[in-house]
Write an enzyme that holds these catalytic residues in place. Structure first.
Site, PDB file in Angstrom:
ATOM      1  N   HIS A   1       1.333  -0.287 -10.194  1.00  0.00           N
ATOM      2  CA  HIS A   1       1.024  -1.688  -9.568  1.00  0.00           C
ATOM      3  C   HIS A   1       0.559  -2.750 -11.017  1.00  0.00           C
ATOM      4  CE1 HIS A   1      -1.459  -3.938  -6.018  1.00  0.00           C
ATOM      5  NE2 HIS A   1      -0.969  -4.742  -7.185  1.00  0.00           N
TER       6      HIS A   1
ATOM      7  N   GLU B   1       4.442  -1.739  -7.066  1.00  0.00           N
ATOM      8  CA  GLU B   1       3.563  -2.716  -5.914  1.00  0.00           C
ATOM      9  C   GLU B   1       3.030  -3.854  -6.689  1.00  0.00           C
ATOM     10  OE1 GLU B   1       1.249   0.863  -3.474  1.00  0.00           O
ATOM     11  OE2 GLU B   1       0.196  -0.070  -5.086  1.00  0.00           O
TER      12      GLU B   1
ATOM     13  N   HIS C   1      -4.486   3.850  -0.082  1.00  0.00           N
ATOM     14  CA  HIS C   1      -5.769   3.303  -0.546  1.00  0.00           C
ATOM     15  C   HIS C   1      -7.005   4.160  -0.061  1.00  0.00           C
ATOM     16  CE1 HIS C   1      -7.526  -0.256  -2.539  1.00  0.00           C
ATOM     17  NE2 HIS C   1      -8.576  -0.076  -1.843  1.00  0.00           N
TER      18      HIS C   1
END
Length: 238
Positions: free
Chosen positions: A43, A70, A191
């Site tokens: 990410h 991401e 997450h």
């Protein structure tokens, strides 16, 4: 089996904090895959405080499983993804100064924008996923964007589970997953998923294709491996 994609952002954070190239992300990625992980997630953020854009380019050459990038689809990110062409791109609406991702897309408000971005990625053969909260309306909205999958933002579940309210915390996720399946969307999640809560989550979310786990997995690796490393040092110091 639900696939495990390992987010290696924290390894890059550790590397960057000291300079140099330790831990080496290329070597680490090869090892993680050899240990059985079925994907690698990165990410990159605009300030490159952990994963750098060049890391994504370098990792593309060595990842042999699924490569997932991401990020917030700002122009530089879009250009990077189109250059690297990972297996999957996950669109996350995080602010440039966000410490970590903290919300899913409002797929109704941002529908037109998402439709355009997703079309661009899919025309280039890149599977798309949208980070969403466990809200059936947001899931329905995601289906209208043309995305292949959603990624359920699981922080609220993890918090509820840690407080002993797993059954309450999982309910909206199960509902959202059911809706996603009904409208033809693949289901990812991520997450704050961890060794503590992942089994319960998996058992209660039907059709879960993939989880992306980074922070907890790296922390758990330290906790579960530190005794072995300390003893290896002690042995060498005798």
């Amino acid at each position: 089996m639900t696939k495990l994609s390992v987010n290696i952002n924290k390894l890059a954070t550790l590397r960057n904090s000291r300079g140099g190239n330790v831990p080496n992300l290329i070597t680490s990625t090869k090892d993680i895959e050899s240990f059985g992980a079925q994907g690698i997630t990165v990410h990159p953020r605009p300030d490159e405080r952990h994963i750098r854009y060049q890391d994504a380019r370098d990792l593309k050459k060595v990842v042999t499983t699924e490569f997932n990038i991401e990020g917030n689809p700002i122009p530089d990110f879009i250009d990077l993804v189109l250059e690297v062409r990972p297996t999957q791109v996950t669109l996350v609406p995080d602010a440039e100064d966000a410490i970590t991702s903290n919300a899913g897309w409002d797929t109704l408000k941002h529908k037109d924008f998402l439709v355009d971005v997703i079309k661009t990625f899919k025309e280039n053969g890149i599977r798309t996923s949208i980070f969403v909260d466990p809200d059936v309306d947001m899931v329905k909205g995601a289906a209208e964007t043309g995305t292949d999958r959603i990624e359920l933002y699981t922080e609220s579940f993890a918090k509820a589970y840690a407080e002993g309210n797993g059954k309450t915390g999982i309910a909206p996720f199960a509902e959202a997953a059911k809706m996603a399946h009904e409208v033809g969307l693949g289901i990812n999640a991520g997450h704050d998923l961890s060794l503590d809560n992942i089994k319960f989550f998996k058992e209660n979310i039907p059709n879960l294709l993939e989880v992306s786990i980074g922070h907890a997995l790296i922390c758990e690796s330290i906790y579960l491996g530190i005794e072995n490393v300390i003893n290896m040092y002690l042995h060498r110091l005798k």
